[in-house]
Design an enzyme around this catalytic site. Structure first.
Site, PDB file in Angstrom:
ATOM      1  N   GLU A 177     -11.370   8.154  13.623  1.00 40.68           N
ATOM      2  CA  GLU A 177     -11.580   7.280  12.471  1.00 40.68           C
ATOM      3  C   GLU A 177     -11.327   5.836  12.888  1.00 40.68           C
ATOM      4  O   GLU A 177     -10.254   5.495  13.381  1.00 40.68           O
ATOM      5  CB  GLU A 177     -10.640   7.656  11.328  1.00 40.68           C
ATOM      6  N   ASP A 233       0.847  -1.183   0.000  1.00 44.13           N
ATOM      7  CA  ASP A 233       0.000   0.000   0.000  1.00 44.13           C
ATOM      8  C   ASP A 233       0.888   1.240   0.000  1.00 44.13           C
ATOM      9  O   ASP A 233       1.766   1.375   0.849  1.00 44.13           O
ATOM     10  CB  ASP A 233      -0.878  -0.022   1.261  1.00 44.13           C
ATOM     11  N   SER A 288     -11.405   2.693   7.244  1.00 43.30           N
ATOM     12  CA  SER A 288     -11.366   3.234   5.887  1.00 43.30           C
ATOM     13  C   SER A 288     -11.695   2.081   4.956  1.00 43.30           C
ATOM     14  O   SER A 288     -11.127   0.986   5.099  1.00 43.30           O
ATOM     15  CB  SER A 288      -9.985   3.806   5.578  1.00 43.30           C
ATOM     16  N   ARG A 305       4.781   1.903  10.422  1.00 49.00           N
ATOM     17  CA  ARG A 305       4.784   3.137   9.632  1.00 49.00           C
ATOM     18  C   ARG A 305       5.759   4.111  10.287  1.00 49.00           C
ATOM     19  O   ARG A 305       5.397   4.866  11.200  1.00 49.00           O
ATOM     20  CB  ARG A 305       3.375   3.710   9.514  1.00 49.00           C
ATOM     21  N   GLN A 359      -4.701  -3.846  12.473  1.00 46.26           N
ATOM     22  CA  GLN A 359      -6.082  -3.717  12.041  1.00 46.26           C
ATOM     23  C   GLN A 359      -6.570  -5.035  11.457  1.00 46.26           C
ATOM     24  O   GLN A 359      -5.792  -5.910  11.108  1.00 46.26           O
ATOM     25  CB  GLN A 359      -6.248  -2.583  11.024  1.00 46.26           C
ATOM     26  N   ASP A 394     -14.616   6.980   4.855  1.00 49.54           N
ATOM     27  CA  ASP A 394     -14.083   6.765   6.200  1.00 49.54           C
ATOM     28  C   ASP A 394     -15.226   6.713   7.197  1.00 49.54           C
ATOM     29  O   ASP A 394     -16.121   7.564   7.172  1.00 49.54           O
ATOM     30  CB  ASP A 394     -13.135   7.902   6.600  1.00 49.54           C
TER      31      ASP A 394
END
Length: 337
Positions: free
Chosen positions: A251, A57, A254, A112, A127, A238
Protein backbone atom coordinates in the site's frame (compact mmCIF):
# COMPACT_ATOMS: atom_id res chain seq x y z
CA UNK A 1 8.08 -7.87 15.86
CA UNK A 2 6.28 -9.13 12.78
CA UNK A 3 7.51 -11.66 10.27
CA UNK A 4 10.62 -10.58 8.37
CA UNK A 5 10.85 -11.58 4.70
CA UNK A 6 14.35 -12.14 3.33
CA UNK A 7 14.27 -12.54 -0.46
CA UNK A 8 16.56 -15.30 -1.68
CA UNK A 9 19.77 -13.88 -3.09
CA UNK A 10 18.83 -10.29 -2.19
CA UNK A 11 21.60 -7.71 -2.19
CA UNK A 12 21.09 -3.96 -2.29
CA UNK A 13 22.30 -2.46 -5.54
CA UNK A 14 23.28 0.75 -3.73
CA UNK A 15 25.58 1.39 -0.78
CA UNK A 16 24.54 3.70 2.07
CA UNK A 17 25.94 6.84 0.45
CA UNK A 18 24.33 6.19 -2.94
CA UNK A 19 21.08 5.18 -1.27
CA UNK A 20 20.84 8.61 0.34
CA UNK A 21 21.41 10.26 -3.03
CA UNK A 22 18.73 8.06 -4.62
CA UNK A 23 16.22 8.79 -1.83
CA UNK A 24 16.53 12.51 -2.54
CA UNK A 25 16.14 11.87 -6.28
CA UNK A 26 12.91 9.93 -5.72
CA UNK A 27 11.44 12.48 -3.32
CA UNK A 28 12.33 15.53 -5.38
CA UNK A 29 10.95 14.10 -8.61
CA UNK A 30 7.75 12.68 -7.15
CA UNK A 31 6.94 15.85 -5.20
CA UNK A 32 7.24 17.88 -8.40
CA UNK A 33 4.99 15.46 -10.27
CA UNK A 34 2.39 15.36 -7.49
CA UNK A 35 2.15 19.11 -6.94
CA UNK A 36 2.00 19.80 -10.67
CA UNK A 37 -0.83 17.35 -11.31
CA UNK A 38 -2.94 18.20 -8.26
CA UNK A 39 -2.10 21.94 -8.08
CA UNK A 40 -0.80 21.86 -4.52
CA UNK A 41 1.11 24.41 -2.45
CA UNK A 42 3.57 23.32 0.21
CA UNK A 43 2.72 24.44 3.76
CA UNK A 44 4.14 24.03 7.25
CA UNK A 45 2.32 21.54 9.48
CA UNK A 46 2.31 20.66 13.19
CA UNK A 47 4.23 17.81 14.77
CA UNK A 48 1.82 17.69 17.72
CA UNK A 49 -1.69 18.87 18.59
CA UNK A 50 -3.83 19.09 21.73
CA UNK A 51 -6.24 16.14 22.03
CA UNK A 52 -9.28 18.26 22.94
CA UNK A 53 -9.24 19.89 19.47
CA UNK A 54 -10.25 16.62 17.78
CA UNK A 55 -7.59 17.20 15.13
CA UNK A 56 -5.53 14.06 15.71
CA UNK A 57 -6.14 11.01 13.56
CA UNK A 58 -7.71 8.15 15.52
CA UNK A 59 -6.63 5.60 12.88
CA UNK A 60 -8.44 2.35 13.77
CA UNK A 61 -9.47 3.63 17.19
CA UNK A 62 -7.21 1.30 19.19
CA UNK A 63 -3.80 2.91 18.71
CA UNK A 64 -2.35 5.04 21.50
CA UNK A 65 -0.88 8.36 20.36
CA UNK A 66 2.39 9.41 21.94
CA UNK A 67 1.64 12.20 24.40
CA UNK A 68 3.68 14.46 26.64
CA UNK A 69 3.16 17.25 29.15
CA UNK A 70 3.73 20.91 28.30
CA UNK A 71 4.83 23.64 30.67
CA UNK A 72 3.28 27.13 30.62
CA UNK A 73 0.02 25.94 29.02
CA UNK A 74 -2.45 26.64 31.82
CA UNK A 75 -4.92 23.80 32.32
CA UNK A 76 -4.36 22.38 28.82
CA UNK A 77 -1.02 20.73 29.43
CA UNK A 78 -1.10 17.59 27.28
CA UNK A 79 -0.05 17.40 23.64
CA UNK A 80 -0.11 14.42 21.27
CA UNK A 81 2.26 13.60 18.43
CA UNK A 82 0.11 13.52 15.31
CA UNK A 83 -0.75 10.08 13.92
CA UNK A 84 -1.53 11.73 10.59
CA UNK A 85 -2.70 15.15 9.43
CA UNK A 86 -5.93 13.92 7.84
CA UNK A 87 -8.09 16.36 9.82
CA UNK A 88 -5.66 19.23 10.29
CA UNK A 89 -5.30 19.76 6.52
CA UNK A 90 -9.00 20.44 6.03
CA UNK A 91 -8.94 22.92 8.89
CA UNK A 92 -5.83 24.58 7.40
CA UNK A 93 -7.43 25.06 3.97
CA UNK A 94 -10.23 27.02 5.66
CA UNK A 95 -7.95 28.98 7.99
CA UNK A 96 -5.50 29.99 5.23
CA UNK A 97 -8.24 31.11 2.85
CA UNK A 98 -7.75 28.65 0.01
CA UNK A 99 -10.35 28.49 -2.77
CA UNK A 100 -12.05 25.74 -4.75
CA UNK A 101 -9.57 23.82 -6.90
CA UNK A 102 -6.61 24.79 -4.70
CA UNK A 103 -4.78 22.46 -2.36
CA UNK A 104 -1.87 21.95 0.01
CA UNK A 105 0.71 19.31 0.83
CA UNK A 106 3.20 18.89 3.63
CA UNK A 107 5.67 16.50 5.21
CA UNK A 108 3.94 14.50 7.93
CA UNK A 109 6.16 12.84 10.54
CA UNK A 110 4.53 10.63 13.16
CA UNK A 111 5.30 8.07 15.84
CA UNK A 112 3.01 5.05 16.08
CA UNK A 113 4.15 3.26 19.19
CA UNK A 114 1.73 0.34 18.77
CA UNK A 115 3.00 -0.58 15.29
CA UNK A 116 4.24 -4.14 14.83
CA UNK A 117 7.39 -3.72 12.76
CA UNK A 118 8.30 -5.81 9.74
CA UNK A 119 9.66 -5.20 6.23
CA UNK A 120 7.23 -2.38 5.49
CA UNK A 121 6.08 -1.16 8.93
CA UNK A 122 7.97 1.13 11.29
CA UNK A 123 7.11 3.04 14.45
CA UNK A 124 8.29 6.11 12.52
CA UNK A 125 5.89 7.23 9.79
CA UNK A 126 6.79 9.73 7.08
CA UNK A 127 4.38 10.64 4.34
CA UNK A 128 3.21 13.45 2.13
CA UNK A 129 -0.16 14.55 3.42
CA UNK A 130 -2.18 16.48 0.85
CA UNK A 131 -5.63 18.05 0.72
CA UNK A 132 -7.59 19.93 -1.93
CA UNK A 133 -10.85 21.90 -1.96
CA UNK A 134 -13.44 20.47 -4.32
CA UNK A 135 -16.90 21.55 -5.40
CA UNK A 136 -20.05 19.85 -4.05
CA UNK A 137 -20.74 18.62 -7.60
CA UNK A 138 -17.45 16.70 -7.59
CA UNK A 139 -18.55 14.58 -4.65
CA UNK A 140 -18.73 11.35 -6.65
CA UNK A 141 -16.72 8.26 -7.63
CA UNK A 142 -15.74 9.71 -11.01
CA UNK A 143 -13.90 12.60 -9.36
CA UNK A 144 -12.26 10.24 -6.90
CA UNK A 145 -11.07 7.97 -9.71
CA UNK A 146 -9.79 10.93 -11.75
CA UNK A 147 -7.68 12.07 -8.81
CA UNK A 148 -6.34 8.56 -8.25
CA UNK A 149 -5.31 8.39 -11.90
CA UNK A 150 -3.41 11.67 -11.55
CA UNK A 151 -1.48 10.29 -8.57
CA UNK A 152 -0.83 7.04 -10.38
CA UNK A 153 0.59 8.93 -13.37
CA UNK A 154 2.95 10.70 -10.99
CA UNK A 155 4.08 7.31 -9.65
CA UNK A 156 4.58 5.88 -13.15
CA UNK A 157 6.59 8.90 -14.29
CA UNK A 158 8.75 8.68 -11.19
CA UNK A 159 9.47 5.02 -11.88
CA UNK A 160 10.45 5.84 -15.47
CA UNK A 161 12.73 8.60 -14.21
CA UNK A 162 14.45 6.27 -11.73
CA UNK A 163 14.85 3.60 -14.43
CA UNK A 164 16.62 6.20 -16.56
CA UNK A 165 18.92 7.08 -13.66
CA UNK A 166 19.78 3.54 -12.50
CA UNK A 167 20.46 0.55 -14.76
CA UNK A 168 19.25 -2.02 -12.22
CA UNK A 169 15.74 -0.53 -12.01
CA UNK A 170 13.15 -1.72 -14.54
CA UNK A 171 9.65 -0.32 -14.94
CA UNK A 172 7.07 -2.75 -13.55
CA UNK A 173 3.98 -0.61 -12.98
CA UNK A 174 1.18 -1.41 -15.46
CA UNK A 175 -0.09 1.29 -17.80
CA UNK A 176 -3.39 1.64 -15.94
CA UNK A 177 -4.57 1.16 -12.38
CA UNK A 178 -7.46 -1.23 -11.73
CA UNK A 179 -10.47 -0.07 -9.68
CA UNK A 180 -12.58 -2.38 -7.51
CA UNK A 181 -14.78 -1.88 -4.44
CA UNK A 182 -14.12 -3.79 -1.22
CA UNK A 183 -17.46 -5.58 -1.60
CA UNK A 184 -16.71 -6.56 -5.20
CA UNK A 185 -13.37 -7.87 -3.97
CA UNK A 186 -15.04 -9.96 -1.26
CA UNK A 187 -17.55 -11.31 -3.79
CA UNK A 188 -14.68 -12.20 -6.10
CA UNK A 189 -12.69 -14.08 -3.44
CA UNK A 190 -15.20 -15.06 -0.74
CA UNK A 191 -12.98 -17.72 0.84
CA UNK A 192 -9.98 -15.44 1.36
CA UNK A 193 -9.20 -13.06 4.23
CA UNK A 194 -9.16 -9.31 3.49
CA UNK A 195 -5.35 -9.26 3.28
CA UNK A 196 -5.30 -12.37 1.10
CA UNK A 197 -7.81 -10.71 -1.23
CA UNK A 198 -5.60 -7.61 -1.44
CA UNK A 199 -2.58 -9.71 -2.34
CA UNK A 200 -4.40 -11.82 -4.94
CA UNK A 201 -5.97 -8.94 -6.85
CA UNK A 202 -2.82 -6.82 -6.68
CA UNK A 203 -0.56 -9.59 -7.98
CA UNK A 204 -3.04 -10.22 -10.78
CA UNK A 205 -3.44 -6.57 -11.84
CA UNK A 206 -0.13 -5.01 -10.78
CA UNK A 207 -1.73 -1.86 -9.38
CA UNK A 208 -5.19 -1.50 -7.83
CA UNK A 209 -7.31 1.05 -6.03
CA UNK A 210 -9.61 -0.72 -3.58
CA UNK A 211 -12.58 1.55 -2.93
CA UNK A 212 -15.05 1.95 -0.07
CA UNK A 213 -12.86 1.09 2.90
CA UNK A 214 -14.18 1.24 6.45
CA UNK A 215 -17.74 0.00 6.30
CA UNK A 216 -18.98 -3.49 7.16
CA UNK A 217 -19.10 -5.91 4.22
CA UNK A 218 -21.77 -8.53 3.51
CA UNK A 219 -19.70 -11.07 5.45
CA UNK A 220 -19.84 -8.91 8.56
CA UNK A 221 -16.12 -8.07 8.26
CA UNK A 222 -14.42 -4.86 7.26
CA UNK A 223 -11.82 -4.75 4.50
CA UNK A 224 -9.76 -2.50 6.76
CA UNK A 225 -10.29 0.00 9.55
CA UNK A 226 -10.83 3.73 9.06
CA UNK A 227 -11.46 6.56 11.48
CA UNK A 228 -15.10 7.66 11.04
CA UNK A 229 -14.48 11.41 10.93
CA UNK A 230 -12.35 12.18 7.91
CA UNK A 231 -12.94 9.84 4.90
CA UNK A 232 -16.42 9.17 3.59
CA UNK A 233 -16.31 5.35 3.56
CA UNK A 234 -18.32 5.25 0.33
CA UNK A 235 -15.86 7.57 -1.45
CA UNK A 236 -12.39 6.51 -0.37
CA UNK A 237 -9.81 3.80 -1.01
CA UNK A 238 -6.25 2.44 -0.90
CA UNK A 239 -3.73 2.58 -3.74
CA UNK A 240 -1.78 -0.69 -3.72
CA UNK A 241 0.93 -2.04 -6.02
CA UNK A 242 2.47 -5.48 -6.41
CA UNK A 243 6.05 -5.55 -5.12
CA UNK A 244 7.97 -8.50 -6.58
CA UNK A 245 11.06 -8.02 -4.39
CA UNK A 246 9.02 -9.21 -1.39
CA UNK A 247 6.12 -10.83 -3.28
CA UNK A 248 3.61 -8.65 -1.42
CA UNK A 249 0.83 -6.16 -2.01
CA UNK A 250 2.36 -2.82 -0.99
CA UNK A 251 0.00 0.00 0.00
CA UNK A 252 1.45 3.34 -1.10
CA UNK A 253 -1.47 5.66 -0.40
CA UNK A 254 -4.75 5.92 1.45
CA UNK A 255 -7.08 8.71 0.32
CA UNK A 256 -10.65 9.79 -0.18
CA UNK A 257 -13.33 12.42 -0.39
CA UNK A 258 -13.88 13.71 3.12
CA UNK A 259 -17.04 13.41 5.17
CA UNK A 260 -19.84 15.93 4.93
CA UNK A 261 -22.28 16.42 7.80
CA UNK A 262 -24.50 13.49 6.83
CA UNK A 263 -21.65 11.03 6.36
CA UNK A 264 -20.04 12.14 9.62
CA UNK A 265 -23.20 11.56 11.65
CA UNK A 266 -23.74 8.14 10.05
CA UNK A 267 -20.18 6.93 10.58
CA UNK A 268 -19.87 8.23 14.13
CA UNK A 269 -23.06 6.35 14.98
CA UNK A 270 -21.85 3.15 13.30
CA UNK A 271 -18.66 3.28 15.37
CA UNK A 272 -20.48 4.18 18.57
CA UNK A 273 -18.50 7.35 19.09
CA UNK A 274 -21.13 10.07 18.71
CA UNK A 275 -19.42 11.97 21.53
CA UNK A 276 -16.77 13.11 19.02
CA UNK A 277 -19.42 15.33 17.45
CA UNK A 278 -18.86 17.74 20.35
CA UNK A 279 -15.18 18.31 19.52
CA UNK A 280 -14.26 21.55 17.68
CA UNK A 281 -13.13 19.94 14.40
CA UNK A 282 -16.15 17.67 14.11
CA UNK A 283 -18.53 20.50 15.04
CA UNK A 284 -17.08 22.62 12.25
CA UNK A 285 -18.05 19.91 9.74
CA UNK A 286 -21.55 19.54 11.15
CA UNK A 287 -22.21 23.28 11.03
CA UNK A 288 -20.76 23.65 7.50
CA UNK A 289 -17.77 25.82 8.41
CA UNK A 290 -15.14 23.66 6.70
CA UNK A 291 -14.94 23.28 2.90
CA UNK A 292 -15.61 20.04 1.05
CA UNK A 293 -12.24 18.43 0.35
CA UNK A 294 -10.44 15.40 -1.01
CA UNK A 295 -7.11 14.30 0.39
CA UNK A 296 -4.80 11.55 1.49
CA UNK A 297 -1.38 10.41 2.52
CA UNK A 298 1.42 8.97 0.38
CA UNK A 299 4.16 7.04 2.14
CA UNK A 300 7.56 8.62 1.52
CA UNK A 301 9.68 5.72 2.72
CA UNK A 302 7.41 3.21 1.02
CA UNK A 303 7.73 4.80 -2.42
CA UNK A 304 11.49 5.10 -1.91
CA UNK A 305 11.60 1.43 -0.94
CA UNK A 306 9.51 0.50 -3.99
CA UNK A 307 11.38 2.58 -6.56
CA UNK A 308 14.83 1.63 -5.22
CA UNK A 309 13.82 -2.06 -4.93
CA UNK A 310 14.81 -2.35 -1.27
CA UNK A 311 13.90 -5.34 0.90
CA UNK A 312 13.34 -3.49 4.19
CA UNK A 313 11.94 -0.05 4.93
CA UNK A 314 14.84 0.50 7.32
CA UNK A 315 17.09 0.72 4.25
CA UNK A 316 15.46 4.05 3.34
CA UNK A 317 14.51 5.55 6.73
CA UNK A 318 16.03 5.97 10.18
CA UNK A 319 14.02 4.34 12.93
CA UNK A 320 14.29 2.04 15.94
CA UNK A 321 14.14 -1.71 15.35
CA UNK A 322 13.92 -4.78 17.60
CA UNK A 323 17.23 -6.47 18.30
CA UNK A 324 15.97 -9.57 16.46
CA UNK A 325 15.46 -7.50 13.31
CA UNK A 326 18.93 -6.03 13.50
CA UNK A 327 20.47 -9.45 14.01
CA UNK A 328 18.65 -10.85 10.96
CA UNK A 329 19.69 -7.84 8.86
CA UNK A 330 23.32 -8.25 9.94
CA UNK A 331 23.35 -11.93 9.01
CA UNK A 332 21.88 -11.10 5.58
CA UNK A 333 24.27 -8.15 5.16
CA UNK A 334 21.35 -5.73 4.77
CA UNK A 335 22.34 -2.28 6.02
CA UNK A 336 19.72 -0.27 7.91
CA UNK A 337 20.05 3.51 8.02
Amino acid sequence: MGEIIIPQGYKSALNLHDTQVAIKTVKDYFQHELTHRLHLLRVTAPLFVQPETGLNDNLNGVEHPVSFELKDQGTKKTAEIVQSLAKWKRYALHKYGFSEGEGIYTDMNAIRQDEVTDNIHSVYVDQWDWEKIMSPEERNLDFLKSTVKDIYEALKNTEKHMADQYDYIETILPDEIFFITSQELEDRYPDLTPKEREYTITKEKGAVFIMQIGGVLASGERQDGRSPDYDDWSLNGDLIVYYPVLDIALELSSMGIRVNADALRTQLKECGCQSRAKLPFQKSILNGTLPQTIGGGIGQSRICMFFLRKAHIGEVQCSVWPMETREVMDVMNIQLL
